[in-house]
Motif scaffolding. Structure first.
Motif, short mmCIF file in Angstrom:
data_model
loop_
_atom_site.label_atom_id
_atom_site.label_comp_id
_atom_site.label_asym_id
_atom_site.label_seq_id
_atom_site.Cartn_x
_atom_site.Cartn_y
_atom_site.Cartn_z
N THR A 1 -5.39 -3.98 2.72
CA THR A 1 -6.10 -2.86 3.35
C THR A 1 -6.99 -3.37 4.48
O THR A 1 -7.00 -2.81 5.59
N LEU B 1 -2.80 4.83 0.51
CA LEU B 1 -4.21 4.57 0.16
C LEU B 1 -5.14 5.33 1.11
O LEU B 1 -4.94 5.35 2.32
N LEU C 1 0.84 -1.20 0.00
CA LEU C 1 0.00 0.00 0.00
C LEU C 1 0.87 1.25 0.00
O LEU C 1 1.82 1.36 0.78
N ARG D 1 -3.10 2.11 -4.23
CA ARG D 1 -3.71 3.43 -4.07
C ARG D 1 -5.14 3.40 -4.57
O ARG D 1 -5.47 2.63 -5.46
N VAL D 2 -5.98 4.26 -4.02
CA VAL D 2 -7.31 4.48 -4.59
C VAL D 2 -7.15 5.48 -5.73
O VAL D 2 -6.76 6.64 -5.51
N GLY E 1 -11.00 -3.83 -7.87
CA GLY E 1 -9.76 -3.77 -8.64
C GLY E 1 -9.26 -5.17 -8.93
O GLY E 1 -9.79 -6.16 -8.42
N HIS F 1 -14.66 2.32 -4.87
CA HIS F 1 -13.29 2.84 -4.83
C HIS F 1 -12.42 1.84 -5.58
O HIS F 1 -12.31 0.68 -5.18
N SER G 1 -12.93 7.10 -7.38
CA SER G 1 -14.10 6.78 -6.57
C SER G 1 -15.32 7.45 -7.19
O SER G 1 -15.21 8.53 -7.79
N VAL H 1 -8.97 0.31 -6.55
CA VAL H 1 -7.62 0.21 -5.99
C VAL H 1 -6.68 -0.29 -7.08
O VAL H 1 -6.93 -1.32 -7.71
N GLU H 2 -5.63 0.45 -7.31
CA GLU H 2 -4.62 0.09 -8.31
C GLU H 2 -3.24 0.31 -7.71
O GLU H 2 -2.90 1.43 -7.30
N LYS I 1 -6.23 -4.79 -1.91
CA LYS I 1 -7.53 -4.72 -1.23
C LYS I 1 -7.53 -5.50 0.08
O LYS I 1 -7.94 -4.99 1.13
N LEU J 1 -14.31 -1.69 -2.25
CA LEU J 1 -12.96 -1.63 -2.81
C LEU J 1 -12.94 -2.63 -3.95
O LEU J 1 -13.21 -3.82 -3.73
#
Length: 231
Positions: A43, A20, A17, A208-209, A34, A202, A212, A204-205, A40, A32
């Motif tokens: 997180t 994020l 992460l 990071r977000v 992705g 959101h 959104s 996630v890549e 994810k 979340l």
């Protein structure tokens, strides 16, 4: 209710992460989403105290919770349905449900209400949990989390690998929870099913977000979905 700000975390020398950030308001259902491996589940582990953050801030109702022990975080009112279910296979269905139950005066959830939500669990309450189908085990994992009477419920891939009829039952359950005002964070790949449940996605890549917005916003941007979700 929950604020994640600039969260950094990883495993050993591997960083997952990279700052994020997102938030969830009371009564809201957020996601979340992705591709696999984007951070994810890491997180979720950081929120629940299973992976210690290396930086950033996590707060629940204004209280800093980053780095607290998982049992302390759970007692504050965060409940988790983990990826892979992780039921107690050697216990009966009922024993699984009551093992981590957190009854208290005015509590919303008890054994009878969980069984009413998932009648199959009532029919199999004396069976060993290892004899349940995958879908029934997922119902058990959700019921077990609800019996902690969480104010904030996290579901990590709750419908992954399930038959369509079972998935539909899980989504029905989540709609009922939302209607009752439950705050939920859901990680899932089924965008069509989430479209009428989630208030805000959101994406996630790489830790990071990166975007959104509402399910409607995402549905209208085919290029965005293709770029980050491969759909």
């Amino acid at each position: 209710m929950l604020t994640v700000d600039g969260l950094e975390a990883g495993y050993a020398q591997s960083r997952v992460l990279f700052g994020l950030s997102f938030e969830a308001r009371a009564g809201e259902v957020i996601s979340l989403i992705g591709r696999n491996g984007m951070g994810k589940t890491t997180t979720v582990r950081a929120i629940m105290g299973m992976t210690r953050p290396r930086g950033g801030r996590i707060s629940f109702d204004g209280r800093a919770i980053a780095g607290l022990a998982p049992n302390v975080i759970a007692r504050l009112g965060l409940g988790l349905v983990p990826e892979g279910r992780r039921i107690f296979a050697s216990l009966t269905v009922e024993e699984n449900l009551v093992a981590t139950a957190r009854p208290r005066p005015g509590a919303q959830w008890n054994l009878e209400r969980v069984v009413a939500l998932f009648p199959r669990l009532g029919e199999r309450r004396r069976q060993s949990a290892r004899t349940l189908s995958g879908g029934e085990q997922q119902m058990l994992a959700i019921g077990r989390a609800l019996l902690t009477n969480p104010r904030f419920l996290i579901l990590d891939e709750a419908t992954e690998g399930l038959a369509p009829l079972i998935r539909a039952e899980i989504w029905r359950c989540l709609h009922e929870l939302k209607a009752a005002g439950q705050t939920i964070l859901v990680i899932d790949k089924n965008l069509a099913e989430m479209a009428t449940l989630v208030d805000r996605h959101h994406i996630v890549e790489k830790g990071r977000v990166v975007w959104s917005g509402t399910p409607g916003d995402l549905n209208r941007d085919a290029a965005l979905a293709h770029r980050y979700l491969g759909v």
